[in-house]
Structure formats: structure tokens, C-alpha cells
Design an enzyme around this catalytic site. Structure first.
Site, PDB file in Angstrom:
ATOM      1  N   ASP A   1       0.841  -1.196   0.000  1.00  0.00           N
ATOM      2  CA  ASP A   1       0.000   0.000   0.000  1.00  0.00           C
ATOM      3  C   ASP A   1       0.875   1.244   0.000  1.00  0.00           C
ATOM      4  OD1 ASP A   1       0.554   0.776   2.875  1.00  0.00           O
ATOM      5  OD2 ASP A   1      -0.351  -1.178   3.210  1.00  0.00           O
TER       6      ASP A   1
ATOM      7  N   GLU B   1      22.127 -20.925 -19.085  1.00  0.00           N
ATOM      8  CA  GLU B   1      21.234 -20.109 -18.240  1.00  0.00           C
ATOM      9  C   GLU B   1      22.028 -18.979 -17.583  1.00  0.00           C
ATOM     10  OE1 GLU B   1      17.649 -23.001 -16.729  1.00  0.00           O
ATOM     11  OE2 GLU B   1      19.612 -23.282 -15.814  1.00  0.00           O
TER      12      GLU B   1
END
Ligand code: DGJ
Length: 727
Positions: A533, A613
Site C-alpha cells: 500500500d 542459463e
């Protein structure tokens, strides 16, 4: 720009594209007359209809006039029990036990700059802001209400806050105190909320308002995984680029209520603020209460514009320095790789694999302190577990730093395990009512952060740790909801203050930590995104978005989050496959593209990756750093809806439109995939763009109107990134 029409007592707040207006009428009732696209100067109370409808009562000033009712007039800050039966903002209970509130205009102040709210998070800024304070008073119980308005023209942002002052000679209990009331003189609106649960936060839900009250709320003590304190009201036809929409956000991290009511007149009222559930604040004579800030953005042209206005306002006027502008490090976190099972050698191993790939920050997650070998013990004992980390941080941190990485660690200050020294010494420091067994959450209890001595004790231990080594990052976690909300330090009649006092306590320590360690980057976390928030963003410039690190689920979580919160606020990491939460396997490329729609980092042991990777990771990190400004501060466009569309796509565009990055992720593979074009947004239609350094130049108008041919996927969950540069 704030314009006052003194004679008619009309207050108009103009931003670049919107106008907000209120008027104190002949009875001193503060009416809300308009909020929407910017209009010419005009007293918009002419829109108001005075009708005698459906048992709506008339205040005494109305005399014989049955058309004048608080129940039918659009109110700026709704009252309680005196004639308006719609959602009330405020309720006073003086010593006679009445539970009413009646407010009349009593004056106003106009100021340059932005007001601030002591002890509470709030948007900030200088001369680009203007402040209006409107004074209302309940003349019977002598309580005054100050309505604060902050106007930031460039972002179409209007902030609101409320201060209630007991100016009388008797005690008044404040039983509700909303931050925002918005009365619309229309009912044909959709209500959009962002809902979910742990590991699937902020899914967008949209429905037309129907008669009565529809609401989302939290009663968990945090803003919660389940509903976000950000909602939208909009035209039924509103979409990313068209239609009128209103965002309303609460700058607060505790219990909230966001309620929309469609009334008998088919009008709507939106209310946003602290949840009245379990709330009651006592005001002795002379005392005041300040409700948290709410922030509105109205966009006349769809959600995309609304989001970009919020993003900019949050980045520039809510997130504070030094990390507002400073590049945040690419990090590696050990949690998903090790959980609690690590020692110094294992951590250094993980860091050693990350350092050559130019990952910059190593984060040691949960498990480094006290007797923390499982989630049943150790919380509250903030000293290094020397069995796991011999020599403590003084030994570990230099080893990480020698690898060329900075160091960060995890804490969960608000919590305690029963199996801890802290709990054994201070069993009365938890939230919990006497003689009643308490509920555990993740095997832990909640410390009573409303109490200064509890906060001071916990913080002094944490301060010692943070001062004991070169620490540049802290992950502040919080892993349960509040239950048994009772404090040994508050009298019986003040227990209704506890939920809010707890949040104020959290803000207080965060503020101290920021002051004592201004260069530490704090990342908020609450079992992932349970306290995502605007309140937390004032203290923690980024927040771990979700415990769900599956790239495909993250597309939806980050999509919902992006309606209000900027990319730079969303903690996002690449983790190992099969994913721990979903079991899904997604390529390293796609995982990187998705994590790059957030703060970007890795949460895995790179020793278990292939050389290919690792090469991909090295390229991802370099790409992210090279385009950091564009990714984190560019204007953000949602190009598709991952809940409905076959591809997820989004775009960041530099403010001058000369550069853009488009990210595309396809869903599960299908045969005979239709050809698709993706229409880009926000480009300069007259500029020619080179895409990924290719031969051809693409006119901006072509990319925006005809689109870019989406690559045909040859497998599940493939991704592409297009870097566009105008020549
Ligand atoms: C919940 C967080 O969201 C995770 O990332 C991790 O830090 C764990 N807590 C540790 O307990």
C-alpha cells in the site's frame, strides 16, 4: 490551482485535466458540487436538484422547505444520524451517549505547498502543491473537523486528509472517521477492486454498482492480501484509453474500508478510510485525531492515464530520497533456495555464483538469528545465530563484500515466537486478552507495537545488528494477521484505538530506522504482498509483490498492482523451476522478462543453473542496468489484459517518447495460433524507430495504429522484448 469564490463560498481545485468543486451553501452545509474533467469557472451547485424524496428528513434550518435534505444533497464530508442515511464519514459520541455528527462550514485557509501529517505517511513536495483547509464544526458537541486538500496539478492528484479536534469541555469518542467521501450525481458507474489471497494478490474485479452498499475492507490489521486500499469508479465503457475513471487510494497500512453506495436517487457515494470495525478513539478536551491521507486521480481518458499519474506522483512525491532517484541494486536472495537451512558457507556459495553475473546485492533471508531453524522459534531474538554464522556478521559481511556485492538481511520486528528469549522475558508484550487462549499464525504471536517500551526494545536490538556491519538493505517482513487485539497498556475504554496505534507504532520504527540508517534500502514485505500500500511506500521504496514467484501467475499479480503502483515499487525476482508454488516450468528468458516488470533480482541458487542459463542471466542483468531509467521511470502502458488476452504485454516509454521497451509473454502453446499484431502506445507518431537494433525503421504511427507482428510462439510461455529507439 485553487480558486475561491468568496462571495458564493465556492472552492474549485483545478489540476491540469480535472476540476473538483465544493460549496458551503446558505445553511453552511458543505456540498460536493463536481469532480471530473476540467471545466470553466462556474458555480456548479446549479446541477443540484432539491426534491422531497423517500422519507428524507429536513434539518431545522430548512424550515418548511421539504426539498432541502442532507439525505439527497451531495455532501463533501457526510455526517451521521441527523438526516443523511447514506454512508457516514464521522460519528461523535459525547458523554451523553448520543452518536451523531452534524457539521457546518466555519472558515477556510489557503496555503502554498503541501500539508504534512505528523506520524503518518503522506505525499510531500514544495511550491508545486497548494493546500486548502476547510473548517467545519459541530456546534453542539464543539468538535471541529478540518478537511485538508492537497492539489498537485501536474499529476492530476488531489489528496485529502481529515483532522478532528475536540474543542469542547467534555470527552468525545470518535467512532468513525473516514478520509474521503465522494458523492457522484450519477449512478451508472462500475466499481473496480483488487482482490485475492496470499500468493494471488490484487486480481482485478469489476462490476456495475447496484443499489445498496458494495465494499472491500481489511480487518486483519494490515491492508491485506485479500483487498487493496485502492479502488476505481468508472464509466461502464471505460477501458485503458477511453472513458472517465476515478482512482481512490488510501495512504495507510492497516484496517480500511472502501465502500460504494448506490442510493435511492441512483447516485453514488464512495467512502474510503480507516475501517470503523473495532475503532473508537477517545478525544479528551483539546485533543485531536488525524485520519490517514487519501489520494484521488481522475482521468478523462481511461485507466492507463490514471495509472501513469499515480506512478509519477508516487515516484516523485511519496517515495523519499535517497532511493527515490537512486538506482536500486540487482539482488539475489537465498530464501527459495535454502529456506531456514543454511550456514555461512552455503550463503557464500550462493553469492559466489551470483557475483560474476554482476548481481550487486546479496540478501540473507529468514533464519540467521536466535534459534531460528524453523518458523516455530527465534522470532524476537535479533542477534546472530553463531552456530550457523560463526563470527557473526563481522565475519560474513566482509566475505560477501570481497565478492564485490553489498549485503542485506531480513527482519520481522513486529513478531515473536513463544520459543524465544524475548517471549520468555516479556510474555505480556503480545497482543492478547487476559484469560483467553490466543490464536497463532505461522506459529507466531504479534508484539504490541502500540507500546513504546516494546518498540524501543525490539528496535534497539535491530539497530545494534544494523550498526554492526556494512548493511545496505533490509527486508521488513510481517507474516500473520492480527488477532486477539487487546493491549495490556490501554484501559478498557481505549482498546478501540489499538489497531490504529499498532500501525502508528510500525510507522514510528520505520521512520527511526530511516533516520538512523538513511542509506539502507528497506523493502517491505508481508508474506509477500499482504501490506502492499501507499502507506508503506513512504517508508519502504519497494515492496515484495507476492510470495508467488511463478512468472505466469506474476503476470496477473503485477498487472493488477500496476493500476496504482509503479514498477519501481514492485519487488520481483526470478526463481528456480519447477516453481515452488505452482510446479510450472518457464524458461529463464521469460522469468527474466517478467521480473524486469518490477525491481528485478534472483531468488535461487545459481550454482544449479546451466552455463547457458548463466549466460542468459548475465545478459539480463546487463540489459536491466543499461535500461534502468526507462524500465523503472518510463511511462507505463498496459498493452493487454493477461486475464483475458492470449498474450500479456506491457510497455515503458521514456518521457520524451524517443525510447521504449515492449515486453510480450505468450500463454500455453496451441496449434494454429492466429496471427496477432500488438498496437503500441505512447510513441511519437512522427518519429522512426529502430527495433532491437534491426535494419528496418518503423514509423511510430505504424507501430501504434497497425501494430507490431507478435512472434508466433513455438512452445509454452515464450517471451520477447523489443527495444525501440527513435532515430
Ligand atoms: C515471507 C516472505 O514473503 C518470504 O519472501 C520470506 O522472506 C519468508 N517470509 C521468510 O520467512
Amino acid at each position: 490551482m485553487i480558486v475561491l469564490d468568496q462571495k458564493n463560498r465556492v472552492f474549485s481545485l483545478h489540476t491540469q485535466n480535472t476540476t473538483y468543486q465544493m460549496k458551503a451553501d446558505h445553511n453552511g452545509v458543505l456540498l460536493h458540487t463536481y469532480y471530473g474533467p476540467r471545466v470553466a469557472p462556474c458555480d456548479l451547485s446549479r446541477l443540484i436538484r432539491y426534491v422531497d424524496r423517500g422519507f428524507s428528513p429536513n434539518p431545522s434550518e430548512a424550515g418548511e422547505d421539504r426539498g432541502y435534505s442532507l439525505d439527497t444533497l451531495p455532501q463533501e464530508y457526510s455526517t451521521c444520524g441527523v438526516g443523511d442515511f447514506r454512508l457516514p464519514c464521522v460519528e461523535f459520541e459525547p458523554e451523553d451517549g448520543s452518536r451523531l455528527a452534524d457539521l457546518r462550514y466555519a472558515g477556510h485557509e489557503l496555503k502554498k505547498g503541501k500539508y504534512s501529517l505528523p506520524g503518518l505517511p503522506a505525499f510531500f513536495g514544495g511550491e508545486e502543491w497548494e493546500t486548502l483547509i476547510v473548517h467545519l464544526v459541530d456546534s453542539t458537541c464543539k468538535v471541529s473537523v478540518k478537511l485538508y486538500y492537497g492539489v498537485l496539478e501536474s499529476c492530476d492528484l488531489i489528496t485529502r486528509a481529515v483532522q478532528v479536534v475536540n474543542g469542547g469541555g467534555q470527552r468525545v469518542r470518535l467512532r468513525r472517521c473516514a478520509s474521503l467521501c465522494l458523492d457522484f450525481q450519477r449512478g451508472d458507474l462500475d466499481f473496480i477492486t483488487f482482490d485475492g489471497c496470499h500468493a494471488l494478490e490484487r486480481n482485478l474485479n469489476r462490476s456495475a454498482l447496484r443499489p445498496g452498499v458494495q465494499s472491500v475492507e481489511s480487518v486483519r490489521g494490515t491492508s491485506s492480501h485479500h483487498h487493496n486500499p485502492f479502488v476505481i469508479l468508472c464509466d461502464h465503457s471505460a477501458n485503458e484509453d477511453y472513458g472517465l475513471c476515478y482512482g481512490a487510494m488510501l495512504v495507510y497500512s492497516g484496517n480500511f474500508l472502501a465502500a460504494a453506495e448506490r442510493t435511492q436517487l441512483e447516485n453514488n457515494r464512495l467512502l474510503l478510510g480507516i475501517n470503523p470495525y473495532h475503532f473508537c478513539w477517545t478525544l479528551e478536551p483539546g485533543q485531536s485525531f488525524t485520519a490517514p491521507e487519501a489520494a484521488l486521480v481522475c482521468s478523462p481518458s481511461g485507466f492507463g492515464r490514471m495509472s501513469r499519474q499515480y506512478h509519477r506522483a508516487i515516484r516523485e512525491h511519496l517515495i523519499r530520497d535517497p532511493y527515490a532517484g537512486r538506482r536500486r541494486p540487482v539482488l539475489i536472495n537465498n530464501w527459495e533456495a535454502t529456506e531456514f537451512h543454511f550456514d555461512a558457507e552455503r550463503l557464500v556459495d550462493i553469492a559466489r555464483a551470483a557475483a560474476p553475473l554482476d548481481i550487486e546485492l546479496f540478501v540473507m533471508d529468514d533464519g540467521w538469528f536466535g534459534s531460528r531453524d524453523t518458523d516455530r522459534s527465534g522470532l524476537g531474538d535479533w542477534s546472530v545465530n553463531e552456530k550457523k554464522l560463526p563470527g557473526g556478521l563481522a565475519s560474513l559481511v566482509p566475505r560477501i563484500r570481497e565478492l564485490g556485492m553489498s549485503f542485506g538481511l531480513w527482519i520481522e520486528p513486529e513478531m515473536v515466537n513463544e520459543d524465544s528469549t524475548l517471549y520468555r522475558e516479556h510474555p505480556d508484550w503480545i497482543l492478547g486478552a487476559p484469560n483467553r487462549p490466543f490464536a497463532r499464525g505461522r506459529g507466531q504471536l504479534v508484539l504490541d507495537f502500540s507500546r513504546r517500551e516494546v518498540r524501543d526494545h525490539v528496535y534497539s536490538a535491530i539497530r545494534q545488528v544494523l550498526g554492526s556491519a556494512e548493511i545496505s538493505y533490509v527486508k521488513w517482513d510481517m507474516n500473520r494477521s492480527l488477532t486477539d487485539v487487546w493491549s495490556a497498556a490501554l484501559p478498557a475504554d481505549r482498546q478501540g484505538e489499538l489497531f490504529h496505534r499498532f500501525v502508528l507504532g510500525v510507522y514510528d520504527i520505520l521512520e527511526q530506522m530511516r533516520r538512523d540508517f538513511p542509506n539502507i534500502l528497506i523493502e517491505g514485505c508481508c508474506g509477500g504482498g499482504g501490506r502492499f500500500d501507499a502507506g508503506m511506500l513512504y517508508y519502504t521504496p519497494q515492496i515484495w509483490c507476492s510470495d508467488n514467484t511463478d512468472a505466469i501467475d506474476r503476470l496477473r499479480i503485477q498487472y493488477g498492482t500496476s493500476f496504482c503502483y509503479p514498477v519501481s515499487a514492485m519487488g520481483a525476482h526470478v526463481s528456480a523451476v519447477p516453481n515452488a508454488q505452482t510446479g510450472r516450468c518457464v524458461s529463464m528468458e521469460t522469468r527474466g522478462v517478467v521480473a524486469m516488470a518490477g525491481t528485478f533480482g534472483y531468488e535461487m541458487d545459481l550454482n544449479h543453473t546451466t552455463p547457458e542459463e548463466r549466460e542468459t542471466i548475465r545478459r539480463q542483468v546487463a540489459f536491466f542496468k543499461e535500461h534502468y531509467g526507462l524500465i523503472q521511470r518510463g511511462d507505463y502502458y498496459r498493452l493487454s489484459d493477461p486475464f483475458r488476452d492470449p498474450v500479456a504485454a506491457w510497455e515503458q516509454v521514456s518521457p520524451d517518447g524517443r525510447e521504449a521497451l515492449v515486453s510480450i509473454v505468450s500463454g500455453p502453446a496451441h496449434a494454429a495460433v492466429p496471427f496477432r499484431s500488438l498496437r503500441l502506445k505512447g510513441l511519437d507518431p512522427d518519429a522512426d524507430y529502430r527495433v532491437n537494433g534491426g535494419e528496418e525503421l518503423w514509423p511510430g504511427s505504424v507501430l501504434m495504429e497497425a501494430g507490431w507482428p507478435v512472434p508466433i510462439p513455438t512452445g509454452d510461455y515464450q517471451s520477447a522484448q523489443l527495444y525501440l529507439k527513435a532515430e
